[in-house]
Write a protein that holds these residues in place. Sequence first.
Motif, mmCIF file in Angstrom:
data_model
loop_
_atom_site.group_PDB
_atom_site.id
_atom_site.type_symbol
_atom_site.label_atom_id
_atom_site.label_comp_id
_atom_site.label_asym_id
_atom_site.label_seq_id
_atom_site.Cartn_x
_atom_site.Cartn_y
_atom_site.Cartn_z
ATOM 1 N N ASP A 146 0.826 -1.209 0.000
ATOM 2 C CA ASP A 146 0.000 0.000 0.000
ATOM 3 C C ASP A 146 0.861 1.260 0.000
ATOM 4 O O ASP A 146 0.564 2.229 -0.714
ATOM 5 C CB ASP A 146 -0.926 0.000 1.221
ATOM 6 C CG ASP A 146 -1.851 1.203 1.232
ATOM 7 O OD1 ASP A 146 -2.752 1.262 0.364
ATOM 8 O OD2 ASP A 146 -1.658 2.095 2.077
ATOM 9 N N ARG B 78 3.723 5.491 -5.898
ATOM 10 C CA ARG B 78 3.661 5.391 -7.360
ATOM 11 C C ARG B 78 2.591 6.341 -7.915
ATOM 12 O O ARG B 78 2.806 7.032 -8.920
ATOM 13 C CB ARG B 78 3.362 3.949 -7.763
ATOM 14 C CG ARG B 78 3.495 3.689 -9.263
ATOM 15 C CD ARG B 78 3.304 2.232 -9.591
ATOM 16 N NE ARG B 78 4.328 1.395 -8.963
ATOM 17 C CZ ARG B 78 4.131 0.641 -7.877
ATOM 18 N NH1 ARG B 78 2.951 0.611 -7.299
ATOM 19 N NH2 ARG B 78 5.106 -0.071 -7.374
ATOM 20 N N GLU B 79 1.443 6.389 -7.251
ATOM 21 C CA GLU B 79 0.363 7.274 -7.683
ATOM 22 C C GLU B 79 0.756 8.745 -7.510
ATOM 23 O O GLU B 79 0.422 9.588 -8.354
ATOM 24 C CB GLU B 79 -0.898 6.973 -6.875
ATOM 25 C CG GLU B 79 -1.521 5.621 -7.200
ATOM 26 C CD GLU B 79 -2.606 5.226 -6.211
ATOM 27 O OE1 GLU B 79 -2.874 6.009 -5.271
ATOM 28 O OE2 GLU B 79 -3.187 4.129 -6.373
ATOM 29 N N GLN C 68 3.868 1.577 -1.221
ATOM 30 C CA GLN C 68 4.472 1.707 -2.548
ATOM 31 C C GLN C 68 3.458 2.152 -3.596
ATOM 32 O O GLN C 68 3.776 2.954 -4.473
ATOM 33 C CB GLN C 68 5.126 0.380 -2.937
ATOM 34 C CG GLN C 68 6.323 0.035 -2.059
ATOM 35 C CD GLN C 68 6.906 -1.329 -2.344
ATOM 36 O OE1 GLN C 68 6.228 -2.211 -2.883
ATOM 37 N NE2 GLN C 68 8.163 -1.535 -1.979
ATOM 38 N N ASN C 69 2.232 1.668 -3.500
ATOM 39 C CA ASN C 69 1.192 2.105 -4.440
ATOM 40 C C ASN C 69 0.900 3.591 -4.280
ATOM 41 O O ASN C 69 0.704 4.310 -5.266
ATOM 42 C CB ASN C 69 -0.082 1.284 -4.227
ATOM 43 C CG ASN C 69 0.040 -0.133 -4.749
ATOM 44 O OD1 ASN C 69 0.846 -0.408 -5.634
ATOM 45 N ND2 ASN C 69 -0.742 -1.048 -4.190
#
Length: 416
Positions: free
Chosen positions: A129, A135-136, A131-132
């Motif tokens: 979560d 990235r976003e 890392q997501n």
Amino acid sequence: MNSINEEADRGPLGIAIIGLGGAVATTAVAGTLLIQRGEQGTTGLPLAEHSDLDLTPYTELHFRGWDLYDDNLHAAAKHHRVLDREQLDAVEKDLQKMRPWPAISNRNYCEGVVGAADSTETHRELVADIQNRLREFAAEIGGRVVVINLASTEHAIDPKENIYQSVDAFERGVEANDTSISPAMLYAYACITAGVPYGNFTPSRAADIPALRKLANERNVPVAGKDGKTGQTYIKTVLAPALRARALHVDGWFSTNILGNRDGEALRTPKSLENKITTKGDVLTNCLGYPVESHLVRINYYKPRGDDKEAWDNIDISGFLGQRMQIKVDFLCKDSILAAPLAIEIARCLDLAGRRGRGGVVESLGVFFKAPMTREGGEPNHNFAEQQLELLRWLHETDAMASHSAPTPASDTVTA
């Protein structure tokens, strides 16, 4: 996984802050917005004068992050009462649009400041979560991201435990949801494995455990920390070398602090306080060359003071012919006003290191920290003047390097 920061050219920089709703973070965000609007200057930002370097301009900084409280940043900043009403009003709309992502909550590591309930996800799910989100964030701004930890201090841990000694042992612990792995360590691990530079402005154990230090060196991901050097310890590392240079012997040094912000509230817990006292107490022997027998450090939570911290020092010294003298320092400071600009500069430096391939522990950022990390976990240099010279040397050397350069295996630090 592939690095989130694959593009090395300078452009927008996203600073993701752990503890986004805290006093230091809201001050950093609001202060940057005021600078970007042309309503405030860059006083207090120590690298602002070095506009010749390839550091990301303050005008290209963006902020997101995590917090245990979901208040928008205007409500949070208003609660902390660091900025005056005119300053808050000028950026009210921008701050109201910003809400933190849900942070990891674990009362086993921070009793004083926790969420309504502990996080229930597995370690691996929490890492994914984080890392997501990063990235976003990078996609949203069309640039790179770095992470700065400004969260409340976690409980002290025993760094000698086996799980912290090797990358393999630590990763087995992640898969097993081992409770010895703290939230700060999970954020640091998520960053390192995603190629995102990480800075720890808190006294909490994070990337400075051997396993994550080794992983950062292997992956060539810049990391730095720990515990921002803002007030009393900053003054100590300036004064102590000066006393040594004049051969004035320090017989005793008594330090006390009172503060009433959220950080002070967290430090009411003895296990969290232990981390803070340790980082504040290690500098004198290093700067003076001998232990001070009567070196006492006290930190007291005093709610009425809020963010207006008072750091008081009494220094007993002996001079020529054994004559006794005293120095007294009373630093009435605004804790977040000192800390916020350093957090911003650490982020800009870590980003420069990432773009120039200078990964692993960035020892040359030690001037910003009470307990600077070293590549091999050895004793750092605490002398402020020498640290500042080393930072400037590193900045100019790193700035001159070509992007996508090879990793630098040797330590960046000049021996004191």
